[in-house]
Structure formats: C-alpha cells, structure tokens
Enzyme design. Structure first.
Site, PDB file in Angstrom:
ATOM      1  N   ARG A  62     -33.690  14.411  56.916  1.00 35.35           N
ATOM      2  CA  ARG A  62     -34.078  15.329  57.992  1.00 35.35           C
ATOM      3  C   ARG A  62     -32.928  15.630  58.935  1.00 35.35           C
ATOM      4  NH1 ARG A  62     -39.473  12.453  60.115  1.00 35.35           N
ATOM      5  NH2 ARG A  62     -38.110  10.666  59.740  1.00 35.35           N
ATOM      6  N   HIS A 198     -34.440  -3.973  41.180  1.00 36.12           N
ATOM      7  CA  HIS A 198     -33.026  -4.332  41.090  1.00 36.12           C
ATOM      8  C   HIS A 198     -32.804  -5.730  40.520  1.00 36.12           C
ATOM      9  CE1 HIS A 198     -33.875  -6.144  45.089  1.00 36.12           C
ATOM     10  NE2 HIS A 198     -32.896  -6.973  44.779  1.00 36.12           N
ATOM     11  N   LYS A 202     -29.703  -7.511  37.459  1.00 43.31           N
ATOM     12  CA  LYS A 202     -28.768  -8.609  37.691  1.00 43.31           C
ATOM     13  C   LYS A 202     -28.329  -9.213  36.367  1.00 43.31           C
ATOM     14  CE  LYS A 202     -30.501  -9.745  42.315  1.00 43.31           C
ATOM     15  NZ  LYS A 202     -29.243  -9.495  43.028  1.00 43.31           N
ATOM     16  N   GLU A 236     -34.690 -17.106  50.794  1.00 44.35           N
ATOM     17  CA  GLU A 236     -33.801 -16.421  51.728  1.00 44.35           C
ATOM     18  C   GLU A 236     -33.661 -17.279  52.981  1.00 44.35           C
ATOM     19  OE1 GLU A 236     -34.133 -11.939  51.938  1.00 44.35           O
ATOM     20  OE2 GLU A 236     -36.127 -12.458  51.242  1.00 44.35           O
ATOM     21  N   ASP A 255     -44.171  -8.517  48.503  1.00 48.98           N
ATOM     22  CA  ASP A 255     -42.788  -8.068  48.589  1.00 48.98           C
ATOM     23  C   ASP A 255     -41.915  -8.639  47.480  1.00 48.98           C
ATOM     24  OD1 ASP A 255     -40.760  -6.569  50.072  1.00 48.98           O
ATOM     25  OD2 ASP A 255     -39.897  -8.523  50.559  1.00 48.98           O
ATOM     26  N   HIS A 260     -40.655  -8.523  41.725  1.00 51.11           N
ATOM     27  CA  HIS A 260     -39.431  -9.157  41.245  1.00 51.11           C
ATOM     28  C   HIS A 260     -39.693 -10.393  40.377  1.00 51.11           C
ATOM     29  CE1 HIS A 260     -37.303  -6.410  43.682  1.00 51.11           C
ATOM     30  NE2 HIS A 260     -37.398  -7.052  44.814  1.00 51.11           N
TER      31      HIS A 260
END
Length: 508
Positions: A62, A198, A202, A236, A255, A260
């Site tokens: 935008r 993603h 890997k 994490e 998530d 994943h």
C-alpha cells in the site's frame, strides 16, 4: 500424453539449476518476510548465477514508492539480512534492474488491472516469457481476496505458467483450511498452489530422505521393532518479540506443531516412495499424516500439555511473562508451549510414541529430532562402573545442522567399562561449503515447478485433523497460567506426560 514427472533427486546439480525466466510478484513487499528472507534469498540466487536474464521481481504494497526507492530499500535489507554471503555491488546492480514496485490495496480490484498492465510491460522489457509466480506475503485474511483479484483480472492464466505461493497459517482450523482451499481453487488448480513451509527447505529435513533411503544400514532399523520412541523439539529462547497480539490468537500448537513439526514427523516416519518424484514423495507424507491416531476428548489432557511462560530473570535481566507482553490480555489462556504425544496406526510404527514439543522462552534455540532405539536385550555389561544408555540418533535442524549417533564403547584400560560416545556429522565441516537457506531452496523450487518440498492440501487437512481435538479440549479448559518460568524447559506436566511411559525429555 502427460510427460512423466522429473525426478529432482536424480539431478546431481539440483541446487545448481537455473530459474527459468519469470516475474516474482510479492504481495506485502514492505513486510518483514520480504525484507529479511525473500529478497535476500533471491539476491543470493542471483549471486550464484541461478537466475536467468529474463527475471524480474515486482513488489506490491500500500505504501507509495517509486521503483528506485524500492530498489534502495531492498538494497538496505539485503545488506542487513544477507547471511553467510558477500554483498557484491556488481551483482546487486544487475539484480536491481529487475526490481519494480506497484502500490495498491490487495482488496481493491483496480490494483489487479494495473498489475496486468505492469506485468505486460515488464515482460516486454525483461522477456519473462509471460511466466509469473505470485507470492502472498500478506495477512492470511487477504489470501482469498488476492487470489480472487488475480482471477478476476485474468492473471491466474496467461501465455506462460502461473503459480501461487501461500505462507502459513493455512487456515485457523480444519473448516477454515478447507474453506481457504476452496477459495484458492476457484482461480488456481491444486498443482499451481504452493503452500510453503520453510522447515521443509532446511538441509537436515531434506537430508532425512537421503539418510534413510540412500543408505543400507538405517532403514531396516526404522520401525517399531527397534525404535523405542521419537522426540521432535523446536525450542526458542526468545519470547513473542512484539508479536503478542498475533501470537495470542495463534499459540504454539497452531503456530508450530500443526504445520512445521507434523511435517517433519511425516518426513521422519513416511514409507519409502516407489519413485522419488514430487507426487510420490508427497503421497507418502500425506499417507503418514492420515495414519496419525486421532485423540479422543478424554485422552487429550493425558497426551497434550499446554504451557505459558511467566516472568523470570535470565542472564542478569528481568524478562516479562507472556501476559506482560505488549498487546497481550493479562488473563490470556494462550499456549506459548505445547507438547503432544502422537501415535501412528500403521504396521511400521504401531505403539511407538512420537513426542512433539515447541515453546518460547526456553533455555536455548534448538530444533532437533531424537530417535531413541531399544536397549540391548540382555544387560551383560552392567556393574563395574559401566554407563549403559540406549542408542540415540539425533538430527539437528538448527542452529547447527548435522547428525549425531550416540552409542556405548569400552573405555581404555583394564576391565570392561563402558561409556557413551558419539559420532558426529556437521554440514559445514564435512562439505566445506555454505548450505543454501530454506527460502533459497524453496523459491527456486517453486520457480522451476518442483513441489516436492511443498505442502499439499490433503496434508494440511490431515494435520489439522490431528490437532483439532486438542484445540477443542483446550478451548474448554481453564489453565492455571503461567505454569513455567522463562528460561526453563516448560511445565512439569510435560515431564509427567513422558514419565507415564517411562521416558524423559532429552535436554538438547
């Protein structure tokens, strides 16, 4: 007659393949993903001479920007976020000539009419062959409207090929995933929709296939007769890092585990495919996901643990709990940690628990697969100071990619005293070269039309089906959060979940 699919695993120069001419259209060109991952990955492909001269990138957002302003902004991003690679002014100058920008709102039909004209002009100047890859790096709520806009403007079809790359999350639950799929399929065929995960790009995740099916000594042991259990961890050390409002609606189970980690589990546990072609490989991953036992409501609380981190002092600094993060409800019931026991009801894995866990604000950043084998049937070396532990195969996905095999060996000296040792394989030291980033691999695959590492709709639905009973029970449960301190390995209930079967979490 349909031509047979190319076998990407027979191509010894797979990562040296050149992208055909095309325009990569990035919706959300001012977002973090574009700046941190997408454009740096495309630049790196240009640096490796894997992009053709007929290649262009058209950013859409935008914010009003000229082509030159967009190029300068992307230059700053590449210099800042490029990993393990030099920035070359000459390469950038040639790459930047193919960068263009178009401002507009994804929900505005006029944008797509202007996009059609801009693509035609880019095709004339850059000779892109009419090929276009549309990358939706936007809010998930805009996926359907973007696909509809492209379809209404005739951009989902053209003189060349057209493909649509969709970032996760693929829906919020099973029903919304199916609804999104139906909306995308109104304009793009399933073979043209590339759902990107993603983790599948890997190196170590890809290497699972080579490790299992390229060697003669491991696959015969890859079953319930020899494997005791499997642990898949994605930890994490950071908190939500300013994304509290988003994360409050997602949580760790949605998530990380739904997409994943279940995809990683499917790659670890899938059956060998008859041929290593994209459809065959994805068929086997899908079959594995559909074989996951669906938990009954009364089984959920024993086989799934939710956690939320509280305030802590880490490294001499006070860090907030999740409920103290900006944009988070002070009574939020969001899971910032999730651990689940899954079982696969097939002949290979019947009775073998797969423990998946993921969490924020844990002691370290690490993603790994740990496969524990059964103990030797007779303990003839017990006593005498021997330390007997089960054999363990560890596949490290991040931060340092590699594989370790742990076994016991005799200590030097008199007597039969044993202790654990390990054999280690490290990508960097073994090959002496840089591994491509996940987005380099996956972008190149999408451009050349190789869907092996992309998630198909039936896989998405199977993974949602596996976690949906947990989501339903958790929605009706009032948790006593927070239940683990920041910097710890999660709530005590996660340890108890494994202890009931005589297992313990591995400390990476």
């Amino acid at each position: 007659m349909d031509m047979p699919e190319e076998n990407p695993f027979q191509d010894t120069l797979r990562f040296e393949r050149r992208a055909p001419e095309c325009t990569v259209v990035i919706f959300g060109a001012n977002g973090d993903l574009t700046k941190r991952k997408l454009v740096p990955a495309l630049y790196r492909l240009a640096y490796e001479r894997r992009l053709s001269s007929g290649f262009a990138v058209l950013g859409i957002s935008r914010t009003g920007l000229s082509d030159d302003a967009f190029r300068e902004k992307m230059r700053d991003s590449v210099q800042r976020y490029l990993e393990d690679a030099p920035f070359d002014d000459g390469v950038w100058s040639a790459f930047a000539q193919g960068l263009f920008y178009l401002s507009g709102d994804v929900s505005d039909g006029e944008l797509y009419r202007r996009l059609a004209a801009r693509l035609e002009a880019i095709d004339e100047s850059r000779h892109t062959g009419g090929n276009a890859l549309f990358y939706l790096s936007t809010q998930p709520s805009q996926y359907a409207s973007a696909a509809a806009g492209l379809g209404a403007a005739g951009l989902s079809r053209g003189s060349g090929w057209r493909r649509l790359v969709v970032e996760k999350p693929f829906g919020h639950d099973l029903a919304s995933a199916r609804e999104l799929s139906d909306q995308l399929h109104q304009h793009f065929g399933e073979s043209e929709v590339y759902r990107i995960d993603h983790y599948l790009g890997k190196e170590t995740v890809q290497n699972i296939l080579a490790f299992r099916f390229g060697n003669g000594i491991f696959e015969p042991l890859w079953n319930r007769r020899y494997v005791n259990h499997v642990q898949i961890t994605a930890a994490e050390s950071i908190g939500v890092e300013g994304r509290g409002a988003y994360y409050q609606e997602a949580g760790s189970l949605r998530d990380m585990i739904q997409n994943h980690l279940l995809q990683v589990m499917a790659t670890v546990a899938m059956e060998p495919s008859a041929t290593f072609r994209p459809t065959s490989v994805r068929d086997e991953r899908s079959k594995l996901l559909r074989s996951i036992r669906i938990l009954k409501p009364e089984e959920v609380l024993e086989n799934a643990v939710a956690g939320q981190y509280g305030p802590a002092r880490i490294g001499g600094q006070d860090v907030p709990g999740f409920r103290q993060e900006a944009g988070v409800d002070p009574e939020a019931q969001t899971d910032t940690f999730a651990a689940v026991t899954f079982f696969v009801d097939n002949w290979r894995w019947a009775g073998v628990p797969f423990y998946l866990r993921s969490g924020k604000r844990l002691p370290k950043r690490v993603t790994e697969i740990a496969i524990q084998f059964n103990e030797a049937p007779l303990a003839i070396f017990n006593g005498g100071g021997s330390e007997i532990v089960p054999n363990l195969l560890i596949l490290r996905i991040q931060p340092e990619e590699g594989i370790s095999l742990k076994f016991v060996s005799k200590r030097p000296g008199a007597g039969m005293k044993l202790r654990p040792v390990s054999m280690d394989f490290n990508y960097g030291s073994s090959f002496g070269e840089r591994s491509p980033s996940a987005y380099e691999t996956l972008l190149l695959d999408a451009i050349v039309g190789d869907a092996t590492l992309y998630t198909r709709q039936d896989m998405v639905e199977a993974s949602w089906a596996a976690v949906e009973p947990i989501l339903h029970v958790w929605r009706e449960t009032r948790f006593d959060f927070p239940n683990y301190a920041g910097g710890s390995w999660g709530p005590a209930a996660a340890d108890a979940m494994l202890a009931r079967r005589g297992h313990v979490w591995r400390k990476p």
